[in-house]
Write a protein that holds these residues in place. Structure first.
Motif, PDB file in Angstrom:
ATOM      1  N   HIS A  33       0.684  -1.224  -0.115  1.00 32.65           N
ATOM      2  CA  HIS A  33      -0.105  -0.157  -0.042  1.00 32.65           C
ATOM      3  C   HIS A  33       0.898   1.284   0.034  1.00 32.65           C
ATOM      4  O   HIS A  33       0.345   2.420  -0.084  1.00 32.65           O
ATOM      5  CB  HIS A  33      -0.719   0.035   1.168  1.00 32.65           C
ATOM      6  N   VAL A  91      -4.706   3.861  -1.952  1.00 35.41           N
ATOM      7  CA  VAL A  91      -6.178   3.442  -1.449  1.00 35.41           C
ATOM      8  C   VAL A  91      -6.873   3.135  -2.638  1.00 35.41           C
ATOM      9  O   VAL A  91      -7.257   4.236  -3.254  1.00 35.41           O
ATOM     10  CB  VAL A  91      -6.770   4.340  -0.378  1.00 35.41           C
ATOM     11  N   VAL A 149      -5.944  -1.140   6.198  1.00 33.39           N
ATOM     12  CA  VAL A 149      -6.032   0.218   5.410  1.00 33.39           C
ATOM     13  C   VAL A 149      -7.292   0.461   5.007  1.00 33.39           C
ATOM     14  O   VAL A 149      -7.753   1.694   5.151  1.00 33.39           O
ATOM     15  CB  VAL A 149      -4.890   0.258   4.238  1.00 33.39           C
ATOM     16  N   GLY A 150      -8.010  -0.562   4.479  1.00 30.84           N
ATOM     17  CA  GLY A 150      -9.399  -0.251   3.800  1.00 30.84           C
ATOM     18  C   GLY A 150     -10.363   0.150   4.937  1.00 30.84           C
ATOM     19  O   GLY A 150     -11.279   1.108   4.558  1.00 30.84           O
ATOM     20  N   VAL A 155     -12.763   3.357   2.440  1.00 25.18           N
ATOM     21  CA  VAL A 155     -12.580   4.057   1.090  1.00 25.18           C
ATOM     22  C   VAL A 155     -13.663   4.820   0.700  1.00 25.18           C
ATOM     23  O   VAL A 155     -13.467   5.877   0.089  1.00 25.18           O
ATOM     24  CB  VAL A 155     -12.423   2.706   0.249  1.00 25.18           C
TER      25      VAL A 155
END
Length: 171
Positions: A33, A91, A149-150, A155
């Motif tokens: 990422h 992202v 991260v998501g 998002v």
């Protein structure tokens, strides 16, 4: 003697994480990422955005929102120090990759580990929401929280904030 097949399988199970510190705790994000790490050089505040959206930066002509992870985790905002960095992540939003920065106290190292070494996220005891974590890594006497991260950058929410930031910057 290790066979070629055995070493390939071991390499396939190896994962890399960028580790960083935030408010005395260790966190990690998967290296895939990461786009780049930049020195903190100031931000442009964007009115009427959530507290965790610290502002935007101009990264080679692109407007990049910067999220204050401390505020995102429900804590006080990150105090800017000598070693404060912005980690630029990619992202996925609306079927394309968008750059988003996260504000961290200091970047530590890239940690390579075997997938089997990642512990499941604990249902309790962490100072952040469980859905923000994808697991835990043991590093000596300490644990490193592996971020999802998501979830952390949500998002859909970030896509809306990025659009808002671009409109504000263009005006």
């Amino acid at each position: 003697m290790t066979s070629r097949t055995g070493s390939t399988a071991a390499a396939a199970d190896a994962v890399q994480y960028l580790t960083f510190s935030l408010d005395g705790e260790l966190f990690a994000v998967p290296i895939e990422h990461i786009r780049e790490i930049i020195e903190f050089g100031g931000l442009t505040a964007v009115p009427l955005t959530p507290q965790f959206l610290r502002g935007v930066i101009n990264l080679r002509g692109a407007v990049v929102p910067v999220v204050d992870l401390g505020a995102r985790f429900g804590r006080s905002g990150t105090t800017i120090g000598r070693r404060t960095c912005i980690v630029i992540l990619e992202v996925e939003a609306a079927e394309r990759m968008l750059p988003v920065g996260i504000l961290v106290d200091t970047v530590n190292e890239v940690l390579t580990t075997d997938r089997s070494q990642i512990e499941p996220r604990p249902p309790f005891g962490a100072r952040i929401r469980a859905d923000f974590m994808s697991g835990m890594l043991s590093q000596g006497e300490r644990f490193v929280i592996v971020l999802d991260v998501g979830q952390v950058l949500s998002v859909e929410e970030m896509g809306g904030l990025i659009g808002l930031a671009v409109e504000e910057h263009a005006a």
